[in-house]
Design a protein around this motif. Structure first.
Motif, mmCIF file in Angstrom:
data_model
loop_
_atom_site.group_PDB
_atom_site.id
_atom_site.type_symbol
_atom_site.label_atom_id
_atom_site.label_comp_id
_atom_site.label_asym_id
_atom_site.label_seq_id
_atom_site.Cartn_x
_atom_site.Cartn_y
_atom_site.Cartn_z
ATOM 1 N N GLY A 82 0.824 -1.205 0.000
ATOM 2 C CA GLY A 82 0.000 0.000 0.000
ATOM 3 C C GLY A 82 0.857 1.253 0.000
ATOM 4 O O GLY A 82 0.558 2.226 -0.698
ATOM 5 N N ILE A 119 -5.949 -4.441 -1.360
ATOM 6 C CA ILE A 119 -4.715 -4.861 -0.711
ATOM 7 C C ILE A 119 -5.030 -5.839 0.408
ATOM 8 O O ILE A 119 -5.872 -5.571 1.261
ATOM 9 C CB ILE A 119 -3.956 -3.629 -0.173
ATOM 10 N N VAL A 124 -0.999 -5.612 -3.126
ATOM 11 C CA VAL A 124 -2.096 -5.419 -4.074
ATOM 12 C C VAL A 124 -2.438 -6.775 -4.677
ATOM 13 O O VAL A 124 -1.564 -7.466 -5.201
ATOM 14 C CB VAL A 124 -1.717 -4.424 -5.189
#
Length: 145
Positions: A82, A119, A124
């Motif tokens: 992230g 996420i 991801v």
């Protein structure tokens, strides 16, 4: 597969009709209608789910993908953290990210480009991109037939 914010993904451009998509990728591996009567195409090899909006004359307006070759600003995004995504976007002047948590998944959402990064375990796992709206609050279709 290049992500083109506000435009589409790979060779797909928001506003295409089903025939335009089939001309590029062939028939989908699976096709169905969702609860809103939108037509959904699934392409297994590309790991893409495409939505054609019923109330928009069945134009392509949304894509969900978990393809490991997805690239945004020349960087692959699947597997990034992230923090990496936030830094990538900030480097391109995209700073507004809303974060929502759904059990084990965090969604990082940027409304101006209608992008969602899903996420899980700080990586991801899925990306979503939607057509954006113009000043008249109508879809800003980029595909011109």
């Amino acid at each position: 597969m290049k992500i083109n914010p506000k435009i589409g993904i790979d060779q797909l451009v928001f506003g295409m009709k089903q025939k335009d998509v089939v001309a590029l990728y062939g028939n989908p591996d699976k096709q169905y209608k969702d609860d809103d009567n939108n037509v959904i195409y699934l392409y297994n090899a590309q790991k893409m789910r495409l939505t054609f909006y019923d109330d928009e004359d069945l134009r392509f307006g949304y894509v969900i993908s978990s393809n490991v070759d997805l690239e945004l600003f020349s960087e692959k995004i699947i597997g990034k953290s992230g923090t990496d995504i936030e830094q990538l976007l900030a480097g391109k002047g995209i700073k507004s990210m809303e974060k929502e948590n759904f059990d084990t998944v965090d969604n990082y959402f940027n409304e101006s480009n209608w992008m969602i990064f899903q996420i899980e375990y700080d990586q991801v796992i899925r990306f979503e991109l939607g057509a954006v709206f113009n000043d008249k609050d109508e879809f800003d279709w980029k595909f011109k037939a």
